[in-house]
Design a protein around this motif. Structure first.
Motif, short mmCIF file in Angstrom:
data_model
loop_
_atom_site.label_atom_id
_atom_site.label_comp_id
_atom_site.label_asym_id
_atom_site.label_seq_id
_atom_site.Cartn_x
_atom_site.Cartn_y
_atom_site.Cartn_z
N HIS A 349 0.83 -1.21 0.00
CA HIS A 349 0.00 0.00 0.00
C HIS A 349 0.86 1.26 0.00
CE1 HIS A 349 -4.23 -1.47 0.42
NE2 HIS A 349 -3.54 -2.59 0.56
N PHE A 350 2.06 1.19 0.57
CA PHE A 350 3.00 2.31 0.46
C PHE A 350 3.45 2.45 -1.00
CE2 PHE A 350 7.14 4.29 0.40
CZ PHE A 350 7.05 5.29 1.35
N LEU A 351 3.78 1.32 -1.65
CA LEU A 351 4.19 1.37 -3.05
C LEU A 351 3.05 1.86 -3.94
CD1 LEU A 351 6.22 -1.96 -3.39
CD2 LEU A 351 7.05 0.31 -2.84
N ALA A 352 1.83 1.48 -3.59
CA ALA A 352 0.68 1.97 -4.35
C ALA A 352 0.57 3.49 -4.25
CB ALA A 352 -0.60 1.32 -3.83
N ALA A 353 0.86 4.04 -3.06
CA ALA A 353 0.84 5.50 -2.90
C ALA A 353 1.90 6.15 -3.77
CB ALA A 353 1.06 5.85 -1.43
N MET A 354 3.07 5.51 -3.89
CA MET A 354 4.12 6.04 -4.78
C MET A 354 3.62 6.09 -6.22
SD MET A 354 7.54 4.13 -3.27
CE MET A 354 8.55 4.69 -4.66
N VAL A 355 2.99 5.00 -6.67
CA VAL A 355 2.52 4.92 -8.05
C VAL A 355 1.41 5.93 -8.29
CG1 VAL A 355 1.31 3.44 -9.71
CG2 VAL A 355 3.16 2.49 -8.31
N GLN A 356 0.45 6.00 -7.40
CA GLN A 356 -0.73 6.85 -7.61
C GLN A 356 -0.43 8.33 -7.47
OE1 GLN A 356 -3.17 4.93 -4.68
NE2 GLN A 356 -4.15 3.56 -6.16
N SER A 357 0.54 8.67 -6.59
CA SER A 357 0.87 10.08 -6.38
C SER A 357 1.99 10.57 -7.28
CB SER A 357 1.27 10.31 -4.92
OG SER A 357 2.54 9.71 -4.65
#
Length: 448
Positions: A349-357
């Motif tokens: 979910h941290f990596l998802a935040a990197m991708v999405q932001s």
């Protein structure tokens, strides 16, 4: 009803020393089997997972013997993360889940954690009732009703698919270079596989367990090696799991380490914006930094504090209907997807935040400025009770008086190791160091 055998997270101790002996594991298995097999009819099953400690073989065999002696059928998952046991207990319709692990402790230790049929850890009351059965002894099943045991080959894959399904279906990690330190523990296969399957370039470390090297100079309690690897390989982010992969510490592209408080702050803020944070609150323990509480307040969110232990965090989350909680040490609990802390899932979910932001790890891993915090651990000898010492009580009272209105103090006995934990927070670092050192000196004198 009080508990003597169970600590903060199940039963734990040095392998081949009470209570972590084969004999005791057999008795525990029989008692917990009898507790969950309350009727004679139907099919009763238990799933057992473990980490990579050498003593896991011994304890797995002894627990299996105890459980089958009461008529429970045992499904052996092999080395899997603790959250996989919580997941599979429920999805495989088991009456009970067992994880053999001492989490972040060194290899000579081991432990036994229990999950109820709903996939959540047992309550204090349930553990006390099981202790009573252990003390009283358990009548075994009749010969014709003895349980069976068999290996389950796809447990790791079932878990991996569940972890991936917590992300948006179309989210990929292509182009992200990740260092993942698996602590030579339970996730040494699952974590690199999941990250690779999602498209990341994976640099694995701590993936060669030998029964003795779990958590040794690696993992969430020793992230320095992974931080150096992130910088050396020019990675975008680092993930440090502990021995049973229920906690995580993140590392940004500069090698800076971010603890569970920072990760919870990130998730809480994102979920609040998306109107996904139920109850407008994050649940964390008394160990979480005062800076986190202030940060959340600035966002119009609350911090609900509990006693130390992810089990108590989850209990409060379930009572209040909250869906995000955890510990500074890296247990991150997202009850929309899991029943206990899941280090790999939280990292995704941290990596998802990197991708999405589109932001780098360094921009996401520093959500707030922590209030200076100092934690020191004092080991005490068997039979000693340092916190009962008059000198220790006087030192604590003096520190509380000095910190009044300026910070906070927390003194507690560890529920998993023979340690007294002395923690304080204060903007005045000189005062912070002095008060902690005074208490530590008093505890040390009473601990020998």
């Amino acid at each position: 009803m009080t508990r003597k055998l169970f600590g903060t997270d199940g039963v734990r101790g040095t392998a081949n020393t009470y209570p972590m002996t084969a004999e005791m594991a057999l008795r525990i298995g029989a008692a917990v089997g009898r507790y969950f097999r309350r009727d004679a009819g139907g099919v009763h099953r238990v799933v057992i997972g473990k980490d990579t400690r050498l003593s896991g073989y011994m304890l797995e065999s002894a627990l299996t013997a105890g459980l089958t002696s009461t008529g429970m059928n045992v499904l052996l998952l092999g080395p899997v993360p603790t959250p996989a046991v919580g997941l599979l207990t429920r999805s495989m319709r088991a009456d009970l889940g067992v994880m053999i692990s001492a989490s972040h402790n060194p290899a000579q230790d081991n432990g036994i954690k229990f999950f109820g049929p709903d996939g959540f850890k047992l309550s204090d009351q349930a553990e006390a009732e099981i202790e009573a059965l252990i003390d009283a002894g358990v009548e075994p099943a009749q010969a014709a009703n003895i349980g069976r045991a068999k290996r389950v080959d796809d447990a790791r894959f079932r878990y991996g698919e569940r972890v991936k399904s917590s992300l948006p279906r179309d989210l990929r990690l292509d182009g992200i270079k990740v260092v993942v330190d698996c602590a030579n523990g339970a996730a040494h296969r699952a974590a690199p596989e999941v990250l690779w399957e999602l498209g990341a370039e994976v640099i694995p470390m701590g993936v060669a367990p030998d029964g003795h090297n779990i958590n040794r100079g690696c993992g969430s309690t020793a992230p320095q090696a992974a931080a150096a690897m992130v910088v050396a390989h020019g990675a975008d982010v680092g993930i440090c799991l502990d021995g049973d992969a229920d906690r995580v510490i993140m590392i940004d592209e500069t090698g800076a380490v971010a603890d569970g408080d920072q990760l919870m702050a990130l998730l809480a803020s994102r979920w609040a914006v998306d109107d996904r944070l139920t109850g407008g609150a994050l649940v964390a323990t008394v160990m979480s930094n005062l800076g986190l509480e202030r940060h959340l307040a600035g966002l119009g969110l609350r911090l609900e504090r509990t006693a130390v232990g992810d089990r108590y965090v989850v209990e409060r989350m379930r009572e209040g209907g909250f869906n995000l909680g955890g510990e500074q040490s890296g247990h991150i609990v997202m009850t929309d997807y899991a029943t206990t802390g899941d280090g790999l899932m939280a990292a995704l979910h941290f990596l998802a935040a990197m991708v999405q932001s589109g932001q780098p790890a360094s921009a996401l891993a520093r959500q707030f400025e922590p209030v200076p915090q100092l934690l020191k651990n004092v080991r005490f000898a068997a039979g000693k009770t340092p916190l009962d010492s008059g000198a220790v009580k006087a030192a604590i009272a003096g520190a509380e008086a000095e910190l009044a209105g300026k910070g906070r103090l927390l003194i507690r006995k560890s529920g998993t190791e023979p340690l007294i934990r002395v923690m304080a927070e204060c903007e005045d670092e000189g005062l912070l160091n002095r008060t902690v050192d005074d208490i530590v000196a008093a505890v040390e004198a009473a601990a020998i």
